[in-house]
Design a protein around this motif. Structure first.
Motif: not given
Length: 275
Positions: A92-103
């Motif tokens: 899964n190294r190609a997956l990109e993480r992104r953190a967002t507000s709870p929306w």
């Protein structure tokens, strides 16, 4: 007349209903509302005592003759990935993480529906519509984030986790992922990445929810090193998962009044939480 919230939280017990994890058993929950200026302080304190958050409610199993559900967390400093988990990270190294507000978004709900229809079509959330999904994500009185994982080339949403940020760790409230990729072990990958997020933030724990010995649905949690469970009022390490049984016993659970009396509450007069 002006009405104010009580300083001390009030606790209640749900009516018994069929257990979703162990066939033939009944479950009930001890719960309290999560609201007001001290919501984060209460959530931090009760999470350390086996409680979990669902929207603006904190709950903990309180079954009459069964104590199989054990709140589980990973000690980040003691975690070492297994060979299988290292392979999961590579796949899964190609997956990109992104953190967002709870929306909540439409893409999230579409993935959520595919996940439920494939994995939990007969579960308690199977009929959840888009408005209920939005409430699950957005109705949070504390510091929460939506952690999304997307394909690096196409940007396609692949996995999502609703995560609370506690004073001592990350609490994985609910996660879901693309069901058509069983070889990628996306559920395991989400946990592994949360361990990394906690390490980066210098947080000592990742809270996984409940581990239920004897339930195939929960077996994956016992595969993480550094695991500990809340039992008998204290956290204890899980050295041998096979030593934990799901046997019933009429004395497994203390009376409700005794349970509530033994809950350690924060000082609710201290004013709003600041971090």
């Amino acid at each position: 007349m002006r009405h104010t919230l009580p300083l001390a939280p009030q606790f209640y017990v749900t009516a018994p209903q069929p257990c979703p994890y162990l066939e033939g058993r009944m479950e009930r929950k001890l719960f309290t509302a999560l609201q007001g200026d001290n919501a984060e302080r209460l959530n931090d304190a009760l999470s350390k005592q086996g409680f979990r958050r669902s929207q603006n409610v904190l709950y903990r199993p309180s079954c009459a003759d069964c104590a199989a559900c054990l709140s589980a967390r990973i000690r980040v400093a003691d975690f070492t990935p297994s060979k299988s988990q290292k392979r999961t990270l590579r796949r899964n190294r190609a997956l990109e993480r992104r953190a967002t507000s709870p929306w909540a978004t439409e893409d999230q709900y579409d993935l959520f529906r595919r996940y439920l229809d494939s994995r939990h079509a007969d579960g308690g959330m199977a009929d959840m519509d888009v408005f209920e999904f939005a409430a699950m994500v957005e109705e949070t009185p504390i510091r929460s984030r939506v952690i999304e994982y997307a394909e690096g080339d196409s940007g396609a949403l692949t996995a999502v986790c609703l995560t609370d940020v506690l004073d001592d760790g990350l609490s994985m409230v609910y996660s879901f992922f693309e069901p058509g990729r069983p070889r990628d072990s996306l559920g395991t990958y989400i946990i592994l990445d949360h361990i990394e997020i906690a390490r980066e933030a210098d947080l000592p724990y990742v809270y996984l929810g409940y581990w239920v010995p004897g339930s195939p649905k929960m077996g994956y949690k016992a595969k993480f090193s550094g695991l500990e469970v809340y039992r008998g009022g204290t956290w204890e390490p899980v050295h041998d998962p096979a030593s934990f049984a799901a046997d019933t016993h009429p004395l497994s659970t203390d009376p409700i009044a005794e349970q509530v009396a033994n809950i350690s509450l924060p000082d609710m007069r201290a004013g709003p939480y600041r971090r």
